[in-house]
Design an enzyme around this catalytic site. Sequence first.
Site, mmCIF file in Angstrom:
data_model
loop_
_atom_site.group_PDB
_atom_site.id
_atom_site.type_symbol
_atom_site.label_atom_id
_atom_site.label_comp_id
_atom_site.label_asym_id
_atom_site.label_seq_id
_atom_site.Cartn_x
_atom_site.Cartn_y
_atom_site.Cartn_z
ATOM 1 N N ARG A 173 -2.608 0.339 -57.558
ATOM 2 C CA ARG A 173 -2.434 1.869 -56.361
ATOM 3 C C ARG A 173 -1.998 1.270 -55.025
ATOM 4 N NH1 ARG A 173 -6.024 5.069 -58.906
ATOM 5 N NH2 ARG A 173 -7.915 5.103 -57.436
ATOM 6 N N ARG A 230 2.745 -5.586 -48.572
ATOM 7 C CA ARG A 230 4.526 -5.543 -48.452
ATOM 8 C C ARG A 230 4.843 -6.664 -47.711
ATOM 9 N NH1 ARG A 230 4.031 0.551 -46.917
ATOM 10 N NH2 ARG A 230 4.100 1.327 -48.654
ATOM 11 N N ARG A 282 -18.119 10.354 -57.988
ATOM 12 C CA ARG A 282 -18.664 9.818 -56.568
ATOM 13 C C ARG A 282 -18.280 11.275 -55.729
ATOM 14 N NH1 ARG A 282 -21.612 5.252 -55.801
ATOM 15 N NH2 ARG A 282 -20.955 5.340 -53.940
ATOM 16 N N ARG A 298 -15.061 5.321 -43.285
ATOM 17 C CA ARG A 298 -13.831 5.008 -42.419
ATOM 18 C C ARG A 298 -14.039 5.840 -42.029
ATOM 19 N NH1 ARG A 298 -9.161 8.441 -46.350
ATOM 20 N NH2 ARG A 298 -10.323 9.938 -46.772
ATOM 21 N N GLU A 321 -17.411 9.164 -43.035
ATOM 22 C CA GLU A 321 -17.324 9.428 -44.046
ATOM 23 C C GLU A 321 -18.368 7.980 -45.278
ATOM 24 O OE1 GLU A 321 -13.667 9.156 -47.181
ATOM 25 O OE2 GLU A 321 -13.631 10.754 -45.657
ATOM 26 N N TYR A 336 -8.145 11.679 -61.142
ATOM 27 C CA TYR A 336 -7.883 12.128 -59.947
ATOM 28 C C TYR A 336 -6.823 12.435 -60.099
ATOM 29 C CZ TYR A 336 -6.720 10.703 -55.050
ATOM 30 O OH TYR A 336 -7.040 11.019 -53.487
ATOM 31 N N ASP A 346 -3.425 13.757 -57.447
ATOM 32 C CA ASP A 346 -2.891 13.694 -56.242
ATOM 33 C C ASP A 346 -2.389 14.837 -55.487
ATOM 34 O OD1 ASP A 346 -3.452 11.824 -54.735
ATOM 35 O OD2 ASP A 346 -1.253 11.048 -55.628
#
Length: 382
Positions: free
Chosen positions: A172, A176, A248, A278, A299, A347, A349
């Site tokens: 995922r 680039r 988690r 983060r 976090e 999971y 989105d």
Amino acid sequence: MKSILCVGAGLSGAVIARTLAESGHAVTVLEARDHVAGNCHTERCPETGVLVHVYGPHIFHTDDTEVWDYVNRYEIFRPYRNRVKTTVGGRVYALPINLHTINQFFGTAMGPDEAFAFIEAQADTSIVAPQTFEEQALRFVGRDLYEAFFRGYTVKQWGCAPSALPASILRRLPVRFSYDDNYFFHRFQGMPTTGYTAMVRRILDHPGIEVHLESRFSRDMAGNFDHVFYSGPLDAWYDFDMGRLGYRTLDFERFTHGGDYQGCAVMNYPEVDVPFTRITEHRHFAPWEDHALSVCYREYSRACAPADIPYYPIRLVEEKKLLGAYVERADTEVGVTFVGRLGTYRYLDMDVTIREALDTARTFRIHDARGTRMPAFAVRPI
């Protein structure tokens, strides 16, 4: 007209409730928390005025035109691009790894083709079919980039070695060979002007929907309704009698700052000796607003205990085995359909959650019209 119970007022429950209420059904929504919208709940900080993503940041992105039109029916979505930064070795880089990241990290000034050949030379080409997260990283970006940007973050996020995780997790995360640092590829990307909670309230604002907050569901309630759409944890439906599916969870250390703390919405910290993964700065999730103060979250990821909010399903070998046993039992149920991230132990989105909720409600309408049984899963968990 059927009497419908939706357990949970997150995106799954809200969208299913609205779709079926518009079809003439009487829908009751039970929500254990004191607010709707589930983990994408947003609220104004009274001290700073910042619109805070209470359970961590949620950025809406999709290629699904119908889903994009659906959310814009209930909220104005403003353009937003997720540009993540990461601090490694006292320097800041852009994620996902792109041409700027590569040139900055290696101290070069390569063009796209040259950088592609360079990374290919770094890669471990002896790994033909990567099976683990670590193998996937070593095969496609090489040891140096893997150690700097992926290994430590993964250990902290998942609580295990990258060699124990499937390669699919890393697929995922793109690399680039251009200067495009937009984290997502999707055509439609944005943030709701007044927040996700306001949007979900509008979805639930229908005369055929009755919402009960701070109301816990118990299985004996199911007999009072013609059908239940359950977005709680699949194993909780059975009181965890075969064991708990692994998740988690996240802890947030919230702090305020007099001004702009880090200049971006998300700053990753992939080094193992930094305990958090983060820092998110919530003023940057609504760049059209202007605030003198800022709200930030450090976090931390850890194993989910029974009293914690489950965030990320682990889905390793043992979890999948237990999931299979629960799914086999659920398939025999009549009058209940398991939906959403927790109900299907996947999971998801936000756009996928909404797509599946729309499809699930439409599938129910078809079965209702035909007089046939609605399955336990509109989307199979495994």
